[in-house]
Design a protein around this motif. Sequence first.
Motif, mmCIF file in Angstrom:
data_model
loop_
_atom_site.group_PDB
_atom_site.id
_atom_site.type_symbol
_atom_site.label_atom_id
_atom_site.label_comp_id
_atom_site.label_asym_id
_atom_site.label_seq_id
_atom_site.Cartn_x
_atom_site.Cartn_y
_atom_site.Cartn_z
ATOM 1 N N HIS A 107 0.807 -1.218 0.000
ATOM 2 C CA HIS A 107 0.000 0.000 0.000
ATOM 3 C C HIS A 107 0.845 1.276 0.000
ATOM 4 C CE1 HIS A 107 -3.869 -1.938 0.394
ATOM 5 N NE2 HIS A 107 -3.439 -2.655 1.415
ATOM 6 N N GLU A 108 2.151 1.127 0.080
ATOM 7 C CA GLU A 108 3.036 2.282 0.233
ATOM 8 C C GLU A 108 2.853 3.319 -0.880
ATOM 9 O OE1 GLU A 108 7.843 3.145 0.233
ATOM 10 O OE2 GLU A 108 7.112 1.184 0.909
ATOM 11 N N ASP A 109 2.760 2.868 -2.122
ATOM 12 C CA ASP A 109 2.684 3.801 -3.253
ATOM 13 C C ASP A 109 1.329 4.486 -3.377
ATOM 14 O OD1 ASP A 109 5.287 3.235 -3.900
ATOM 15 O OD2 ASP A 109 4.785 1.722 -5.400
ATOM 16 N N GLU A 110 0.362 4.073 -2.579
ATOM 17 C CA GLU A 110 -0.968 4.680 -2.645
ATOM 18 C C GLU A 110 -1.073 5.956 -1.812
ATOM 19 O OE1 GLU A 110 -3.208 0.323 -3.093
ATOM 20 O OE2 GLU A 110 -3.429 1.519 -1.275
ATOM 21 N N PHE A 111 -0.029 6.215 -1.020
ATOM 22 C CA PHE A 111 -0.081 7.345 -0.089
ATOM 23 C C PHE A 111 1.166 8.216 -0.208
ATOM 24 C CE2 PHE A 111 -2.667 3.955 1.715
ATOM 25 C CZ PHE A 111 -3.821 4.630 2.070
ATOM 26 N N THR A 112 1.077 9.411 0.348
ATOM 27 C CA THR A 112 2.205 10.333 0.370
ATOM 28 C C THR A 112 2.354 10.900 1.790
ATOM 29 O OG1 THR A 112 0.761 12.197 -0.249
ATOM 30 C CG2 THR A 112 1.872 11.003 -2.048
ATOM 31 N N GLY A 113 3.401 11.698 1.992
ATOM 32 C CA GLY A 113 3.581 12.417 3.247
ATOM 33 C C GLY A 113 3.672 11.522 4.467
ATOM 34 N N VAL A 114 3.049 11.976 5.563
ATOM 35 C CA VAL A 114 3.146 11.242 6.823
ATOM 36 C C VAL A 114 2.461 9.877 6.730
ATOM 37 C CG1 VAL A 114 3.358 13.290 8.263
ATOM 38 C CG2 VAL A 114 1.089 12.392 7.748
ATOM 39 N N PHE A 115 1.477 9.746 5.840
ATOM 40 C CA PHE A 115 0.808 8.461 5.685
ATOM 41 C C PHE A 115 1.801 7.409 5.162
ATOM 42 C CE2 PHE A 115 -2.444 11.752 5.070
ATOM 43 C CZ PHE A 115 -3.338 11.385 6.066
ATOM 44 N N ARG A 116 2.547 7.781 4.132
ATOM 45 C CA ARG A 116 3.549 6.860 3.594
ATOM 46 C C ARG A 116 4.666 6.632 4.613
ATOM 47 N NH1 ARG A 116 6.216 7.857 -2.254
ATOM 48 N NH2 ARG A 116 4.088 7.304 -2.871
ATOM 49 N N GLN A 117 5.040 7.682 5.316
ATOM 50 C CA GLN A 117 6.090 7.564 6.323
ATOM 51 C C GLN A 117 5.709 6.545 7.397
ATOM 52 O OE1 GLN A 117 7.105 11.328 8.039
ATOM 53 N NE2 GLN A 117 8.904 10.562 9.113
ATOM 54 N N ALA A 118 4.459 6.601 7.871
ATOM 55 C CA ALA A 118 4.001 5.650 8.887
ATOM 56 C C ALA A 118 3.997 4.233 8.344
ATOM 57 C CB ALA A 118 2.603 6.047 9.364
ATOM 58 N N ILE A 119 3.557 4.071 7.104
ATOM 59 C CA ILE A 119 3.551 2.747 6.475
ATOM 60 C C ILE A 119 4.967 2.175 6.415
ATOM 61 C CG2 ILE A 119 3.315 1.645 4.202
ATOM 62 C CD1 ILE A 119 0.689 3.205 3.874
ATOM 63 N N ARG A 120 5.915 3.000 6.028
ATOM 64 C CA ARG A 120 7.306 2.538 5.947
ATOM 65 C C ARG A 120 7.852 2.153 7.315
ATOM 66 N NH1 ARG A 120 9.650 7.123 1.706
ATOM 67 N NH2 ARG A 120 9.022 6.053 -0.220
ATOM 68 N N ILE A 121 7.482 2.922 8.335
ATOM 69 C CA ILE A 121 7.956 2.624 9.687
ATOM 70 C C ILE A 121 7.396 1.297 10.185
ATOM 71 C CG2 ILE A 121 7.762 3.339 12.114
ATOM 72 C CD1 ILE A 121 8.068 6.240 11.139
ATOM 73 N N ILE A 122 6.105 1.048 9.932
ATOM 74 C CA ILE A 122 5.514 -0.216 10.380
ATOM 75 C C ILE A 122 6.123 -1.390 9.615
ATOM 76 C CG2 ILE A 122 3.385 -1.571 10.534
ATOM 77 C CD1 ILE A 122 3.652 0.611 12.656
ATOM 78 N N ALA A 123 6.366 -1.213 8.315
ATOM 79 C CA ALA A 123 7.013 -2.273 7.541
ATOM 80 C C ALA A 123 8.403 -2.571 8.104
ATOM 81 C CB ALA A 123 7.108 -1.870 6.072
ATOM 82 N N ALA A 124 9.172 -1.520 8.396
ATOM 83 C CA ALA A 124 10.504 -1.700 8.970
ATOM 84 C C ALA A 124 10.425 -2.341 10.351
ATOM 85 C CB ALA A 124 11.219 -0.350 9.052
ATOM 86 N N SER A 125 9.389 -1.981 11.118
ATOM 87 C CA SER A 125 9.215 -2.559 12.457
ATOM 88 C C SER A 125 8.892 -4.046 12.378
ATOM 89 C CB SER A 125 8.100 -1.816 13.202
ATOM 90 O OG SER A 125 8.435 -0.456 13.376
ATOM 91 N N ALA A 126 8.100 -4.421 11.381
ATOM 92 C CA ALA A 126 7.792 -5.839 11.181
ATOM 93 C C ALA A 126 9.068 -6.619 10.888
ATOM 94 C CB ALA A 126 6.790 -6.001 10.038
ATOM 95 N N GLU A 127 9.900 -6.077 10.019
ATOM 96 C CA GLU A 127 11.166 -6.741 9.683
ATOM 97 C C GLU A 127 12.108 -6.758 10.877
ATOM 98 O OE1 GLU A 127 10.662 -5.268 5.043
ATOM 99 O OE2 GLU A 127 12.008 -4.195 6.404
ATOM 100 N N LEU A 128 12.061 -5.695 11.669
ATOM 101 C CA LEU A 128 12.897 -5.605 12.866
ATOM 102 C C LEU A 128 12.484 -6.654 13.896
ATOM 103 C CD1 LEU A 128 15.096 -3.811 14.234
ATOM 104 C CD2 LEU A 128 13.230 -2.440 15.163
ATOM 105 N N TRP A 129 11.172 -6.774 14.116
ATOM 106 C CA TRP A 129 10.682 -7.748 15.094
ATOM 107 C C TRP A 129 11.010 -9.173 14.656
ATOM 108 C CZ3 TRP A 129 9.527 -7.328 19.928
ATOM 109 C CH2 TRP A 129 8.769 -8.315 20.588
ATOM 110 N N ALA A 130 10.996 -9.397 13.352
ATOM 111 C CA ALA A 130 11.295 -10.736 12.827
ATOM 112 C C ALA A 130 12.732 -11.158 13.126
ATOM 113 C CB ALA A 130 11.036 -10.778 11.320
ATOM 114 N N VAL A 131 13.659 -10.194 13.094
ATOM 115 C CA VAL A 131 15.073 -10.548 13.301
ATOM 116 C C VAL A 131 15.491 -10.405 14.765
ATOM 117 C CG1 VAL A 131 15.665 -9.879 10.952
ATOM 118 C CG2 VAL A 131 15.975 -8.224 12.807
ATOM 119 N N ARG A 132 14.635 -9.821 15.596
ATOM 120 C CA ARG A 132 15.035 -9.573 16.979
ATOM 121 C C ARG A 132 15.421 -10.853 17.699
ATOM 122 N NH1 ARG A 132 13.233 -9.760 22.186
ATOM 123 N NH2 ARG A 132 14.148 -8.155 23.556
#
Length: 201
Positions: A107-132
């Motif tokens: 869904h990242e490309d469907e949004f801009t600004g803070v909406f896209r920023q939040a999406i990217r952060i949650i995606a990165a957090s998911a990957e972070l939790w997976a490797v923790r």
Amino acid sequence: FAATSALINVARVVGDDERTAALVTRLGAECDPAHPIQVSICMDQQAAQFSRRGRYAEALEAIEAAGRSAERAQTPLSERWAHWLSQAQILIGAGRCEESAALMRGHEDEFTGVFRQAIRIIAASAELWAVRGQRTADYVDRLRATMADVRAMGWVNYMTGIPLVASVLWADALEHDIERHFIAAAIQRRRLSAPALYSPA
């Protein structure tokens, strides 16, 4: 109905779980099943309540029901953003991190600004939790980068839907002196408890 939903969001942000639970119950009583938008909002709130308590299987059922109602109501994209963000967080809590990241990236490309920023952060957090749990060599570097993005966004309410996970990541960050001032202030504002032993439901 709208007023109760707004009060729930306020109570949840400040960590007032008792009031939040009471308001979610009230919202369910006020919900008109003939209105799919109300059903979607109500199920979203119920999903958040389950998720905050670590009851991820029930939360996933509720969030999926909310999504079906939103589709029936033909809810605009701008209003679906928060739903997808919540769904991704629940998937992280349930240990389905790859699905969570894929949902956000999709869904990242469907949004801009803070909406896209939040999406990217949650995606990165998911990957972070997976490797923790694997404690890979780059875990701390990835944690540092993600928390820098959270701080840059001023996202005090970072992963409000899964405080059990957020508290663990923030505890790790504090242990490594990452974004200490921002995280300490956010923990105090949200009245987050110290992380307990993580055990997905």
